[in-house]
Design a protein around this motif. Structure first.
Motif, PDB file in Angstrom:
ATOM      1  N   TYR A   2      46.246  17.081 -99.224  1.00 55.63           N
ATOM      2  CA  TYR A   2      46.131  16.964 -97.767  1.00 55.63           C
ATOM      3  C   TYR A   2      45.499  15.613 -97.473  1.00 55.63           C
ATOM      4  CZ  TYR A   2      44.792  17.974 -92.925  1.00 55.63           C
ATOM      5  OH  TYR A   2      44.647  17.939 -91.563  1.00 55.63           O
TER       6      TYR A   2
ATOM      7  N   GLN B 145      44.477  12.969 -94.341  1.00 56.34           N
ATOM      8  CA  GLN B 145      44.283  12.834 -92.900  1.00 56.34           C
ATOM      9  C   GLN B 145      43.498  11.576 -92.601  1.00 56.34           C
ATOM     10  OE1 GLN B 145      42.984  16.296 -90.510  1.00 56.34           O
ATOM     11  NE2 GLN B 145      41.499  14.970 -89.479  1.00 56.34           N
TER      12      GLN B 145
ATOM     13  N   PRO C 138      52.872  16.001 -89.611  1.00 58.34           N
ATOM     14  CA  PRO C 138      52.784  16.400 -88.199  1.00 58.34           C
ATOM     15  C   PRO C 138      52.555  15.188 -87.300  1.00 58.34           C
ATOM     16  CG  PRO C 138      51.063  17.444 -89.546  1.00 58.34           C
ATOM     17  CD  PRO C 138      51.688  16.396 -90.379  1.00 58.34           C
TER      18      PRO C 138
ATOM     19  N   ALA D  47      49.224  18.150 -83.334  1.00 59.70           N
ATOM     20  CA  ALA D  47      48.408  19.198 -83.960  1.00 59.70           C
ATOM     21  C   ALA D  47      48.676  20.488 -83.213  1.00 59.70           C
ATOM     22  CB  ALA D  47      46.930  18.826 -83.940  1.00 59.70           C
TER      23      ALA D  47
ATOM     24  N   ASP E 270      49.938  25.611 -86.965  1.00 58.91           N
ATOM     25  CA  ASP E 270      49.374  25.613 -88.321  1.00 58.91           C
ATOM     26  C   ASP E 270      50.477  25.689 -89.381  1.00 58.91           C
ATOM     27  OD1 ASP E 270      50.209  28.239 -88.044  1.00 58.91           O
ATOM     28  OD2 ASP E 270      48.192  29.064 -87.888  1.00 58.91           O
TER      29      ASP E 270
ATOM     30  N   PRO F  34      52.180  23.216 -90.940  1.00 63.74           N
ATOM     31  CA  PRO F  34      52.340  22.202 -91.977  1.00 63.74           C
ATOM     32  C   PRO F  34      51.940  22.614 -93.390  1.00 63.74           C
ATOM     33  CG  PRO F  34      51.459  21.187 -90.013  1.00 63.74           C
ATOM     34  CD  PRO F  34      51.465  22.670 -89.761  1.00 63.74           C
TER      35      PRO F  34
ATOM     36  N   VAL G  19      48.641  13.496 -92.342  1.00 67.38           N
ATOM     37  CA  VAL G  19      48.329  13.601 -90.909  1.00 67.38           C
ATOM     38  C   VAL G  19      47.746  12.284 -90.411  1.00 67.38           C
ATOM     39  CG1 VAL G  19      47.115  14.939 -89.161  1.00 67.38           C
ATOM     40  CG2 VAL G  19      47.769  16.036 -91.309  1.00 67.38           C
TER      41      VAL G  19
ATOM     42  N   GLY H  25      48.112  23.956 -80.225  1.00 64.11           N
ATOM     43  CA  GLY H  25      47.627  24.087 -81.607  1.00 64.11           C
ATOM     44  C   GLY H  25      46.327  24.858 -81.677  1.00 64.11           C
TER      45      GLY H  25
ATOM     46  N   ASN I  40      43.232  22.815 -86.537  1.00 64.77           N
ATOM     47  CA  ASN I  40      44.575  23.269 -86.165  1.00 64.77           C
ATOM     48  C   ASN I  40      45.539  23.237 -87.335  1.00 64.77           C
ATOM     49  OD1 ASN I  40      43.546  23.366 -83.584  1.00 64.77           O
ATOM     50  ND2 ASN I  40      45.030  21.970 -82.680  1.00 64.77           N
ATOM     51  N   THR I  41      45.409  22.225 -88.170  1.00 63.65           N
ATOM     52  CA  THR I  41      46.397  21.976 -89.209  1.00 63.65           C
ATOM     53  C   THR I  41      46.018  22.622 -90.541  1.00 63.65           C
ATOM     54  OG1 THR I  41      46.832  19.834 -88.154  1.00 63.65           O
ATOM     55  CG2 THR I  41      47.742  20.173 -90.365  1.00 63.65           C
ATOM     56  N   TYR I  42      44.842  22.285 -91.047  1.00 59.26           N
ATOM     57  CA  TYR I  42      44.467  22.725 -92.402  1.00 59.26           C
ATOM     58  C   TYR I  42      43.722  24.063 -92.399  1.00 59.26           C
ATOM     59  CZ  TYR I  42      42.782  22.624 -97.195  1.00 59.26           C
ATOM     60  OH  TYR I  42      42.531  22.954 -98.510  1.00 59.26           O
TER      61      TYR I  42
END
Length: 368
Positions: A11, A13, A115, A118, A121, A123, A152, A168, A237-239
């Motif tokens: 991951y 970011q 993404p 955001a 979830d 991704p 990201v 998100g 939101n993502t991870y």
């Protein structure tokens, strides 16, 4: 049964990391097949090309058809096989991510998810949500592994419409409450195992981050800047939400979302907006404490998430349509069965209307 947690292999970011996409892809392949919307291509082509030029990377762009459907996946698989590419890159929102992951699975290729919002979830998960060509929920496609990488670029996300960030947050809002329900019912997660201490902690951290930084992050997006609060919400939101929902499981909130996809008036709402209303409805079903329910309601009102049926585009309540929502959500192939008690369509129908009434009440309080 084992306790299992799932996660992408890597991951990444940070600001302007998109220009390093080709460098990161090198460990997986030499020719990325980039799935992106037409408008999205215009936003990301320049930084990607900058990195590709330095490395001599061949790029193939394919414009997304708009729906994460089996027909679209089949079309893209033919295009991928004809392209000579060796890695799939999905750049955009949740439906592009779901389609890219499914495409990579069927094409037996590695996949990188990028993404530009955001907004969901999707991704990080080893899951693709499939819809019909008309946008009605159809099925979950469970994948054998998580994406090889999620990249990201927070600078790009900070310039995306604020409503997408809020959506998100709506999706992420469900993570802890659905995880808690699955813990109480001892349900399996999406990986075929049970939750771990780590995954439950991530789900709770996701909720705590929303409450502490959600309004601050939204303010930053309105100002067009990227602050630490926004960085934290993007990660939540993502991870955090992605690992939390997949490794703990989902329950009523997402099932209710799936039910609402059958009502045409809700099609202008984003996934996370419908999930947020589903979260409130799940709390009503659980008869959550007044304090907990108020905290979630106030959060939704503060960031602009739906708290009433009208907010979802339903201006005229149709009992038959709402009962259809309840019946779909309580169907045997959905996740309502992960609740720690049996939920019937009538119970859910009543809870939806009760949530709508609560939302109206708190909206009136907030405006007075």
């Amino acid at each position: 049964m084992a306790n299992v947690i799932g996660s992408p292999e890597r991951y990444v970011q940070g600001r302007e990391v998109l220009k390093d996409l080709c460098k990161h892809v090198q460990s997986m392949g030499n020719a990325p097949f980039i799935l992106v919307s037409q408008s999205g291509k215009g936003r990301v082509e320049a930084p990607i090309s900058e990195g590709a030029k330095e490395l001599g990377t061949k790029l193939v762009y394919e414009i997304f058809g708009g729906e994460s459907s089996r027909n679209e996946i089949n079309r893209l698989q033919k295009a991928y096989e004809a392209s000579g590419c060796d890695v799939v890159v999905g750049i955009g929102g949740g439906k592009i991510h779901d389609t890219a992951k499914a495409l990579a699975y069927y094409a037996k290729a590695p996949v990188v998810i990028v993404p530009t919002i955001a907004g969901t979830d999707a991704p990080c998960s080893a899951l693709s949500v499939l819809y019909t060509d008309d946008g009605v929920f159809e099925d979950y496609l469970f994948l054998p592994r998580n994406p090889n990488m999620v990249l990201v670029d927070t600078e790009i996300i900070s310039k995306a419409p604020a409503r997408l960030l809020v959506a998100g947050m709506g999706d992420a809002l469900a993570t802890y409450f659905e995880a808690r329900a699955c813990q109480q019912s001892d349900s399996n997660n999406f990986i075929g195992g049970k939750y771990t201490v780590t995954s439950m902690a991530l789900a709770k951290l996701c909720y705590d981050t929303l409450i502490s930084d959600g309004v601050k992050a939204l303010t930053a997006v309105h100002a067009g800047v990227c602050t630490k609060a926004l960085e934290n919400i993007i990660e939540a939101n993502t991870y955090l939400s992605g690992i939390g929902f997949e490794s703990c499981g989902i329950a009523a909130a997402h099932a209710i979302h799936n039910g609402f996809t059958a009502i045409e008036e809700t099609h202008d709402c984003y996934h996370g907006e419908k999930v947020a209303f589903g979260t409130l409805t799940q709390l009503v079903l659980e008869n959550a404490s007044k304090e907990e329910l108020e905290e979630v309601l106030h959060f939704c009102l503060d960031v602009g998430l739906p708290t009433t049926l009208k907010d979802l585009g339903i201006h005229q309540i149709n009992k038959k349509e709402l009962m259809q929502v309840a019946e779909i959500a309580c169907g045997p192939n959905d996740t309502m069965g992960n609740m720690p008690f049996t939920v019937t369509p009538q119970m859910l129908y009543d809870a939806i209307l009760a949530t709508d009434a609560l939302g109206k009440r708190y909206q009136a309080k907030a405006s007075s």
